[in-house]
Design an enzyme around this catalytic site. Structure first.
Site, short mmCIF file in Angstrom:
data_model
loop_
_atom_site.label_atom_id
_atom_site.label_comp_id
_atom_site.label_asym_id
_atom_site.label_seq_id
_atom_site.Cartn_x
_atom_site.Cartn_y
_atom_site.Cartn_z
N GLU A 1 0.83 -1.20 0.00
CA GLU A 1 0.00 0.00 0.00
C GLU A 1 0.87 1.26 0.00
O GLU A 1 1.85 1.36 0.74
CB GLU A 1 -0.88 -0.02 1.25
CG GLU A 1 -1.77 1.18 1.47
CD GLU A 1 -2.58 1.07 2.75
OE1 GLU A 1 -3.47 1.90 2.96
OE2 GLU A 1 -2.33 0.13 3.54
N LYS B 1 -9.24 2.50 -2.46
CA LYS B 1 -9.52 1.88 -1.17
C LYS B 1 -10.88 2.31 -0.66
O LYS B 1 -11.23 3.50 -0.66
CB LYS B 1 -8.43 2.27 -0.17
CG LYS B 1 -8.51 1.59 1.18
CD LYS B 1 -7.28 1.98 2.03
CE LYS B 1 -7.25 1.30 3.38
NZ LYS B 1 -6.03 1.67 4.16
N CYS C 1 -5.53 -3.17 2.36
CA CYS C 1 -5.42 -3.18 3.83
C CYS C 1 -6.76 -3.26 4.55
O CYS C 1 -7.36 -4.32 4.64
CB CYS C 1 -4.61 -1.97 4.30
SG CYS C 1 -3.76 -2.25 5.88
#
EC number: 6.3.5.1
Length: 548
Positions: free
Chosen positions: A54, A121, A157
Site C-alpha cells: 500500500e 480503497k 489493507c
C-alpha cells in the site's frame, strides 16, 4: 511447432507466478521508491505478477505531504516510469491519486506499458494510529483485471477487515485476491492477520496474497510478515519479519503454492527485531552518523545498547557512563563489561564537577531550601547536557533509555534522561524489558547477568531502588495495561484484585505526567496502545480528579 504453442498457451492458463515484493520504502522519497519498484520488477521472472505494498510510491504514512500539489506531480511522473517497466511483467503498486477534487488511496495495475485497472480503497481506518479519513475519499467500486486467463481482484489493507469490499467481489468470478497493506506491528498483529485471512479465504472461496511494508517510520514499525492462504484457509507462505524479501508463489488452477518453508515467529523475537528495525531506519534515514547513549549499568540502558548495536553496528555506537557519588561500583563495572563485549566506543565521564558548578550557581537562589528531587533531577540533566554535546559534535543521535512503565508514571526527568531524539524502548513495559534482555542473551551473552538480576535503581540518592517510589513492576505493569491500554476505570481495576489506594495513585501519576510525555522523544509502537498517535489525551484536564 503449432502443437508446442498450444501446449504453452494451456500452461499459461493454469500456471501463473505471483511475486510478493516486501520492500523497505521511505516516506516522501518518491524517485527512490519508484526506482526500487522498477529494479525489483525487472529482477523478477518474466511474466510474473509483481505485487507491492500500500502507498509504496510515497511510503506510508505520508501524512500532510498529501496536501502538497507537487507530491502528485512527482507521483504521476513516477507512475509513468513504472509503467514503462511493465513490458514483460504485471506491476501492482499502491500510491495516492488525485481525481478532480478528491484524493484516493489507490492501487494501479500496469502491463505492457498500459494501465489495466485502478482501484480506490473503500474502507478508510480512522482509529489508533490511523487517520486516513483526514486525507482520502472512500472508493466504492471493485477492481478486477484479467491476466493469463485468470481474474484477479484487488483490495487495500483495511478493506479486508470489513465485510463489504470483499463481498462485492463474490459475483465477479474472481480467481485470486491481492491485498496491498501497510499494517504496523504490535505483539498480537500477525496472529490476527492470519486468522482474518483464513476466515475470508474460506468464506469467499478465494486464495489471498497479503503483501506488507517492512520498515521503521517514526513511531510505527511495519514488520513485513507478508503471507498467502489458499481458498481452503491453508497458510502456504509466510515471509520473514523485519527483513526485505522477494518471494515467488505459484498459482496453479485455483491453488497457491510455495517452495519455501513457513517461518516460525515468537513474541520476544518479533518485538526485539521490531525495535532493531525501527532504530536502524530512524537513525539512518534521518542522516545521523550513529547513536550515543548513557550506559548506567541498569537493565534499560543495557537493553537499549544491545538494540543500537544490532541495528547500526558497533562502529556507529558510543556509550558514556556518567557516575556520581551515588553510583555503585558494580554499575560502572557492568557498563564497562557490556561495552567491551559489544566492542563499542566507551567513555566514563564523572558528572560531579558539573553538578557542583550548577549547585554553586543555584544555591543562592534556593534560599536554603531542603534537598529534594530538584537535586536528583539536576544529576539527570547534567548527564543530558553531556550526551547532547556529543550528539552535536559527532552527529550521532542520542537514544533515550526510558521504558513504558517509567514514561507512564513520570519516573523520568525532563531535559535529563528524557533528552534525546529517539526512544527505542519507550513502548516496552519494564517486565517485558527483562524478557527481551534474556532473549538477546540467548543469541549471544552481551548483557551482564548481574544487570538482569539486581534490583533496578535510578541511583540518584543513597541506597535508592525503584520500588521505594513505585509498586513492584509486575503489579505496576498490570495496572498500567488495564488503565492505559484497556481504558478500565478505578472500580474495574480494583475488581481485578489490586489495592484501591495503589491503583488511584498510579492513575493519577499517569494523568498528571501527560505534559512530560508530550515533550518526550518518539519511540516505536509495539503494544496495543502506545503513548503517541495511539493515545491522544489532553494535558489540561479535570477528568483524572473524578476517577471515583
Amino acid at each position: 511447432m503449432i502443437r508446442y504453442h498450444i501446449i504453452y498457451k494451456i500452461l499459461l492458463a493454469i500456471y501463473m507466478q505471483i511475486v510478493i515484493a516486501q520492500c523497505n520504502f521511505t516516506v516522501g522519497a518518491i524517485a527512490q521508491n519508484s526506482q526500487l519498484i522498477i529494479d525489483t520488477t525487472l529482477a523478477s521472472d518474466k511474466g510474473s505478477v509483481v505485487v507491492f505494498p500500500e502507498l509504496a510510491v510515497t511510503g506510508y504514512p505520508p501524512e500532510d505531504l498529501l496536501y502538497r500539489p507537487d507530491l502528485y506531480q512527482r507521483v504521476e511522473s513516477a507512475l509513468e516510469k513504472i509503467a514503462t517497466a511493465s513490458n514483460e511483467h504485471v506491476i501492482v503498486v499502491g500510491h495516492p491519486w488525485r481525481e478532480q477534487e478528491f484524493t484516493y488511496n489507490a492501487a494501479s495495475v500496469y502491463y505492457q506499458g498500459q494501465l489495466l485497472t485502478r482501484y480506490y480503497k473503500q474502507a478508510l481506518p480512522n482509529y489508533g494510529v490511523f487517520d486516513e479519513q483526514r486525507y482520502f475519499a472512500c472508493g466504492n467500486e471493485s477492481a478486477v483485471f484479467e491476466y493469463q486467463g485468470k481474474r484477479i481482484g484487488l483490495l487495500i489493507c483495511e478493506d479486508l477487515w470489513t465485510d463489504q469490499p470483499i463481498a462485492k467481489l463474490d459475483n465477479q468470478a474472481v480467481d485470486l485476491l491481492l491485498s496491498l497493506n501497510a499494517s504496523p506491528f504490535n505483539s498480537e498483529k500477525q496472529n490476527e492477520r492470519e486468522a482474518l485471512l483464513k476466515k475470508r479465504a474460506k468464506n469467499h472461496q478465494l486464495p489471498i496474497v497479503y503483501v506488507n511494508h517492512v520498515c521503521g517510520q517514526d513511531e510505527l514499525v511495519f514488520d513485513g510478515g507478508s503471507f498467502a492462504v489458499n481458498k481452503n484457509a491453508e497458510l502456504v507462505a509466510r515471509l520473514p519479519h523485519y527483513l526485505e524479501k522477494i518471494q515467488t508463489l505459484t498459482f496453479i488452477d485455483d491453488l497457491l503454492t510455495s517452495e519455501q518453508a513457513l517461518l516460525p515467529h515468537t513474541e520476544e523475537a518479533e518485538i526485539y527485531q521490531a525495535l532493531v528495525l525501527a532504530t536502524r531506519d530512524y537513525v539512518l534515514k534521518n542522516g545521523f552518523k550513529g547513536a550515543v547513549l548513557g550506559l548506567s549499568g541498569g537493565i534499560d540502558s543495557a537493553l537499549t545498547l544491545a538494540i543500537a548495536v544490532d541495528a547500526l553496528g558497533a562502529d556507529k555506537v558510543q556509550a558514556v557512563m556518567m557516575p556520581f557519588k551515588y553510583t555503585a561500583q558494580m554499575s560502572v563495572e557492568d557498563a564497562k563489561a557490556q561495552a567491551q563485549t559489544m566492542g563499542i566506543e566507551f567513555d566514563i565521564v564523572s558528572i560531579e564537577p558539573m553538578f557542583d558548578s550548577f549547585m554553586q550557581a543555584l544555591n543562592p537562589l534556593f534560599d536554603n531550601a531542603a534537598v529534594d528531587t530538584t537535586e536528583e533531577n539536576l544529576q539527570a540533566r547534567s548527564r543530558g547536557v553531556i550526551l547532547m554535546a556529543l550528539s552535536n559534535k559527532k552527529r550521532r543521535l542520542v537514544l533515550t533509555t526510558g521504558n513504558k512503565s517509567e514514561m507512564a508514571v513520570g519516573y523520568c526527568t525532563l531535559y535529563g534522561d528524557m533528552a534525546g531524539g529517539f526512544a527505542p524502548i519507550k513502548d516496552v513495559p519494564k517486565m517485558l524489558a527483562y524478557r527481551l534482555a534474556e532473549y538477546r542473551n540467548s543469541l549471544s551473552p552481551v548483557i551482564p547477568q548481574r544487570v538482569i538480576d539486581r534490583p533496578p535503581s535510578a541511583e540518584l540518592a543513597p541506597d535508592q531502588v525503584d520500588q521505594d517510589s513505585l509498586p513492584a513492576y509486575d503489579e505496576l505493569d498490570a495496572i498500567l495495561e488495564a488503565y492505559v491500554e484497556n481504558d478500565l476505570s478505578l472500580t474495574d481495576i480494583v475488581a481485578l484484585g489490586y489495592d484501591e489506594a495503589v491503583v488511584s495513585r498510579i492513575m493519577r501519576l499517569v494523568d498528571i505526567n501527560e505534559y512530560k510525555r508530550r515533550q518526550s522523544a518518539i519511540g516505536p509502537k509495539i503494544t496495543q496502545r502506545n503513548f503517541g498517535k495511539d493515545r491522544r489525551y489532553p494535558i489540561t484536564s479535570g477528568f483524572g480528579q473524578e476517577h471515583k
